[in-house]
Motif scaffolding. Sequence first.
Motif, PDB file in Angstrom:
ATOM      1  N   MET A  56       4.351   3.368   9.594  1.00  0.00           N
ATOM      2  CA  MET A  56       3.949   3.996  10.950  1.00  0.00           C
ATOM      3  C   MET A  56       2.521   3.045  11.540  1.00  0.00           C
ATOM      4  SD  MET A  56       4.343   8.036  10.462  1.00  0.00           S
ATOM      5  CE  MET A  56       2.658   8.295   9.690  1.00  0.00           C
ATOM      6  N   HIS A  74      -2.564  -1.450   6.144  1.00  0.00           N
ATOM      7  CA  HIS A  74      -3.833  -1.823   5.272  1.00  0.00           C
ATOM      8  C   HIS A  74      -2.871  -2.399   4.141  1.00  0.00           C
ATOM      9  CE1 HIS A  74      -1.826   1.650   3.226  1.00  0.00           C
ATOM     10  NE2 HIS A  74      -2.044   2.440   4.203  1.00  0.00           N
ATOM     11  N   HIS A  93       0.206  -1.139   2.664  1.00  0.00           N
ATOM     12  CA  HIS A  93       1.263  -1.810   3.304  1.00  0.00           C
ATOM     13  C   HIS A  93       1.791  -3.281   3.073  1.00  0.00           C
ATOM     14  CE1 HIS A  93      -0.113   1.365   6.486  1.00  0.00           C
ATOM     15  NE2 HIS A  93       1.154   1.885   5.964  1.00  0.00           N
ATOM     16  N   PHE A 114       8.909   1.260  -0.763  1.00  0.00           N
ATOM     17  CA  PHE A 114       8.063   2.650  -0.142  1.00  0.00           C
ATOM     18  C   PHE A 114       7.196   2.655  -1.176  1.00  0.00           C
ATOM     19  CE2 PHE A 114      12.200   3.293   1.505  1.00  0.00           C
ATOM     20  CZ  PHE A 114      11.945   4.056   2.889  1.00  0.00           C
ATOM     21  N   GLY A 115       6.078   3.098  -0.941  1.00  0.00           N
ATOM     22  CA  GLY A 115       4.730   3.489  -1.872  1.00  0.00           C
ATOM     23  C   GLY A 115       4.934   4.610  -2.649  1.00  0.00           C
ATOM     24  N   ASP A 151       2.876   8.057  -1.256  1.00  0.00           N
ATOM     25  CA  ASP A 151       3.706   9.227  -0.848  1.00  0.00           C
ATOM     26  C   ASP A 151       4.967   9.510  -1.783  1.00  0.00           C
ATOM     27  OD1 ASP A 151       2.655   9.275   2.233  1.00  0.00           O
ATOM     28  OD2 ASP A 151       2.553   7.337   1.340  1.00  0.00           O
ATOM     29  N   VAL A 196      -1.829   1.251  -3.934  1.00  0.00           N
ATOM     30  CA  VAL A 196      -2.875   0.377  -3.819  1.00  0.00           C
ATOM     31  C   VAL A 196      -4.111   1.219  -3.491  1.00  0.00           C
ATOM     32  CG1 VAL A 196      -3.899  -1.512  -2.615  1.00  0.00           C
ATOM     33  CG2 VAL A 196      -1.591  -1.381  -3.092  1.00  0.00           C
ATOM     34  N   MET A 212      -5.420   3.848  -0.671  1.00  0.00           N
ATOM     35  CA  MET A 212      -5.388   3.536   0.936  1.00  0.00           C
ATOM     36  C   MET A 212      -4.797   4.355   1.923  1.00  0.00           C
ATOM     37  SD  MET A 212      -6.137  -0.619   0.788  1.00  0.00           S
ATOM     38  CE  MET A 212      -7.378  -1.334  -0.155  1.00  0.00           C
TER      39      MET A 212
HETATM   40  P1  AMP Z   1       2.739   4.977   6.657  1.00  0.00           P
HETATM   41  O1  AMP Z   1       2.302   4.002   7.445  1.00  0.00           O
HETATM   42  O2  AMP Z   1       1.736   5.867   6.022  1.00  0.00           O
HETATM   43  O3  AMP Z   1       4.078   5.818   6.613  1.00  0.00           O
HETATM   44  O4  AMP Z   1       3.271   4.127   5.103  1.00  0.00           O
HETATM   45  C1  AMP Z   1       4.365   3.222   4.767  1.00  0.00           C
HETATM   46  C2  AMP Z   1       4.586   2.839   3.666  1.00  0.00           C
HETATM   47  O5  AMP Z   1       3.516   2.338   3.090  1.00  0.00           O
HETATM   48  C3  AMP Z   1       5.041   4.245   2.935  1.00  0.00           C
HETATM   49  O6  AMP Z   1       6.172   3.639   1.958  1.00  0.00           O
HETATM   50  C4  AMP Z   1       3.908   4.355   2.143  1.00  0.00           C
HETATM   51  O7  AMP Z   1       4.057   5.344   0.860  1.00  0.00           O
HETATM   52  C5  AMP Z   1       3.539   3.053   1.919  1.00  0.00           C
HETATM   53  N1  AMP Z   1       1.973   3.116   1.615  1.00  0.00           N
HETATM   54  C6  AMP Z   1       0.796   3.795   2.178  1.00  0.00           C
HETATM   55  N2  AMP Z   1      -0.422   3.805   1.677  1.00  0.00           N
HETATM   56  C7  AMP Z   1      -0.272   3.006   0.339  1.00  0.00           C
HETATM   57  C8  AMP Z   1      -0.722   2.704  -0.760  1.00  0.00           C
HETATM   58  N3  AMP Z   1      -2.054   3.020  -0.561  1.00  0.00           N
HETATM   59  N4  AMP Z   1      -0.340   1.922  -1.750  1.00  0.00           N
HETATM   60  C9  AMP Z   1       0.915   1.771  -1.733  1.00  0.00           C
HETATM   61  N5  AMP Z   1       1.794   2.078  -0.685  1.00  0.00           N
HETATM   62  C10 AMP Z   1       1.281   2.594   0.398  1.00  0.00           C
END
Ligand code: AMP
Length: 280
Positions: A30, A34, A37, A146-147, A150, A176, A184
């Motif tokens: 989204m 950071h 990502h 995917f992280g 989540d 991370v 993060m």
């Molecule tokens: P988002 O932009 O928050 O929807 O996250 C996009 C992707 O980045 C998702 O697969 C999240 O799980 C992953 N993500 C977000 N924060 C972290 C983190 N701290 N460590 C690893 N992956 C992350």
Amino acid sequence: MQVINNPKQMQDLTLSLKKEGKRIGFVPTMGYLHEGHLSLIRCSKKENDITVVSIFVNPLQFGKNEDLDKYPRDFERDKTLCQKEGVDFIFYPDYKDMYPEGYQTYVEVVELSKGLCGDFRPGHFKGVTTVVLKLFNIVCPDNAYFGKKDYQQLKVIERMVKDLNLPVNVIGCPIVREPDGLAMSSRNSYLSKEERDSALFIYKGLIEGKKLFESGEKNSKKIKEIVIDTIKKAPLLKEIQYVELVDKSSLKPKETAEKGDIIAVAVYIENTRLIDNIEL
Ligand code: AMP
């Protein structure tokens, strides 16, 4: 690096690259990128010929009273970061091209979307699976990253891919953290200095829970208690939505903890909802 807005153009591009035998890696986000990502992008770069990052704040996965309007956005900054990482394509669609007038199709992973965040964010995972399925159909990736941050989202997407025979490998990547342990998140940008200090108690709590397990305690209730007690020390804690100890695959709560189980938490630090988890 090329920025593509149009879904059809993106699809034509990746389909023709695949015909040439290129492996496509995909990182859906989204935006407001950071290091979390970027770690996914680096994994994709290593394992694929082409890396596509999508940036789309998906309204479908936000509840009525959630932070859709104030969700942080900075496309120029994201673009620079992606360029530095050697991303090949950013897919940056408009809402109206993802959900044109008359849109009415949704996909739902019924059981795994319940519990944990599913109980507090009705419709959230339905919004996630719907957009991710659309993105998979548009980007046609071989591998998608995917992280584990989540964690429930990752499990829901793995299930969707299995249940619908989607031709994509889903790869879960480690969480991370900031040097002080804070996971993060784009939402960390909402935190004031004092709120951020309070947010540190989340990871502290998870670590205390894991330590207790490693010292021999297997009673899930006791482990959750120490996590809750630690998080409650956060001066600006507004609410603990849940602290659960669950099976890593079914996400069902456990009475007796085992290695590999997940402690997952969601808390409000003032007005910011933060989630985190740790594997035992
Ligand atoms: P988002 O932009 O928050 O929807 O996250 C996009 C992707 O980045 C998702 O697969 C999240 O799980 C992953 N993500 C977000 N924060 C972290 C983190 N701290 N460590 C690893 N992956 C992350």
